[in-house]
Design a protein around this motif. Structure first.
Motif, short mmCIF file in Angstrom:
data_model
loop_
_atom_site.label_atom_id
_atom_site.label_comp_id
_atom_site.label_asym_id
_atom_site.label_seq_id
_atom_site.Cartn_x
_atom_site.Cartn_y
_atom_site.Cartn_z
N ILE A 176 8.41 4.95 5.29
CA ILE A 176 9.36 4.46 6.62
C ILE A 176 8.43 4.92 7.83
N ASP A 177 8.26 6.05 7.99
CA ASP A 177 7.41 6.46 9.09
C ASP A 177 6.12 5.54 9.56
N PRO A 178 5.17 5.54 8.44
CA PRO A 178 4.02 4.73 8.68
C PRO A 178 4.27 3.51 9.11
N LEU A 179 5.35 2.88 8.48
CA LEU A 179 5.59 1.60 8.45
C LEU A 179 6.35 1.11 9.92
N ALA A 180 7.02 2.15 10.38
CA ALA A 180 7.50 2.15 11.70
C ALA A 180 6.56 2.19 12.60
N ARG A 181 5.54 3.05 12.55
CA ARG A 181 4.29 3.15 13.45
C ARG A 181 3.47 1.84 13.46
N ALA A 182 3.31 1.25 12.56
CA ALA A 182 2.52 0.10 12.50
C ALA A 182 3.39 -0.97 13.09
N HIS A 183 4.65 -1.27 12.88
CA HIS A 183 5.23 -2.27 13.43
C HIS A 183 5.37 -2.02 15.27
N ALA A 184 5.49 -0.60 15.55
CA ALA A 184 5.43 -0.37 17.06
C ALA A 184 4.14 -0.70 17.47
N PRO A 242 18.86 12.13 -2.39
CA PRO A 242 18.41 13.33 -2.05
C PRO A 242 17.10 13.63 -2.50
N GLN A 243 16.66 13.74 -3.48
CA GLN A 243 15.21 14.15 -4.08
C GLN A 243 14.22 13.11 -3.66
N TRP A 244 14.55 12.15 -3.09
CA TRP A 244 13.40 11.26 -2.67
C TRP A 244 13.30 11.10 -1.26
N ARG A 245 14.32 11.15 -0.54
CA ARG A 245 14.57 10.80 0.82
C ARG A 245 13.59 11.32 1.61
N GLN A 246 13.27 12.76 1.72
CA GLN A 246 12.16 13.06 2.69
C GLN A 246 10.61 12.34 2.26
N ARG A 247 10.28 12.32 1.06
CA ARG A 247 9.13 11.80 0.80
C ARG A 247 8.87 10.15 1.07
N VAL A 248 10.03 9.65 0.85
CA VAL A 248 9.96 7.99 1.09
C VAL A 248 10.07 7.95 2.59
N ARG A 284 0.70 -1.31 -0.04
CA ARG A 284 -0.05 0.03 -0.02
C ARG A 284 0.76 1.20 0.16
N ALA A 285 1.86 1.46 0.95
CA ALA A 285 2.57 2.30 0.97
C ALA A 285 3.50 2.76 -0.45
N PHE A 286 3.96 1.37 -1.06
CA PHE A 286 4.54 1.85 -2.38
C PHE A 286 3.95 2.35 -3.49
N ALA A 287 2.42 1.76 -3.73
CA ALA A 287 1.44 2.24 -4.26
C ALA A 287 1.30 3.77 -4.28
N ALA A 288 1.35 4.24 -2.91
CA ALA A 288 1.02 5.68 -3.02
C ALA A 288 2.12 6.60 -3.28
N LEU A 289 3.40 5.96 -3.44
CA LEU A 289 4.41 6.76 -4.22
C LEU A 289 4.30 7.10 -5.44
N GLY A 290 3.74 6.32 -6.19
CA GLY A 290 3.66 6.80 -7.71
C GLY A 290 4.69 6.19 -8.56
N PRO A 291 4.87 6.91 -9.62
CA PRO A 291 5.86 6.44 -10.78
C PRO A 291 7.34 6.59 -9.81
N LEU A 292 8.14 5.62 -10.05
CA LEU A 292 9.50 5.36 -9.64
C LEU A 292 10.70 5.71 -10.67
N PRO A 293 11.78 6.04 -10.21
CA PRO A 293 12.87 5.86 -11.26
C PRO A 293 13.08 4.60 -11.97
N THR A 294 13.57 4.67 -13.07
CA THR A 294 13.98 3.18 -13.70
C THR A 294 14.67 2.46 -12.78
#
Length: 155
Positions: free
Chosen positions: A122-130, A111-117, A29-39
């Motif tokens: 990462i943050d939602p997955l970490a919360r779900a795991h906690a 750098p152009q992807w770090r904050q968004r990802v 689900r989280a990956f689907a929300a990211l949209g198009p990714l680099p090649t």
């Protein structure tokens, strides 16, 4: 003297842990929300193998081989020929999980992807795991026995 930990290495270890422990449905689900990714270019397609698990008696004793577990590994490069490399090792026979974790690792190094990802994956997955961990701990706490509160039968 203890070596000072490199901050980028510590951050990467943190997100790799979150990715490895992620629930595959939540990761999809989280990956689907990211949209198009680099090649993507495969460096190592997902492949499953075995790894030896080591343990220590009491957490501090001598190491011993506890047993083997199944792991799946993957490595990808994103972007141009000199792209960023992402790697992943996950428990079990989870090729899609390993692939997504490797892609996320590479994106987090860009750098152009770090904050968004970080915020959308990462943050939602970490919360779900906690939350899952807290729920398990709460369930286990229901069976806790405090032997010091039991009546001893003494006067």
């Amino acid at each position: 003297m203890a070596e000072i930990e490199n901050a980028p290495d510590a951050a990467r270890r943190g997100w790799m842990r979150v990715l490895a422990l992620a629930d595959i449905a939540e990761l999809d689900r989280a990956f689907a929300a990211l949209g198009p990714l680099p090649t993507r270019r495969w460096l190592r397609k997902p492949e499953t193998g075995m790894a030896m698990v080591r343990a220590r008696s009491g957490g501090t004793g001598a190491q011993f081989n506890l047993g083997e577990i199944t792991v799946t590994r993957c490595a990808v490069a994103l972007g141009d020929d000199d792209g960023v490399m992402g790697v992943a090792y996950v428990r079990g026979r989870a090729a899609r999980h390993a692939e997504q974790a490797a892609v996320a690792d590479a994106l987090l190094q860009m750098p152009q992807w770090r904050q968004r990802v970080q915020t959308e994956l990462i943050d939602p997955l970490a919360r779900a795991h906690a939350e899952r961990r807290a729920a398990r701990a709460s369930l286990a706490a229901q069976t806790k026995v405090d032997f010091f509160t039991l009546v001893r039968g003494e006067d």
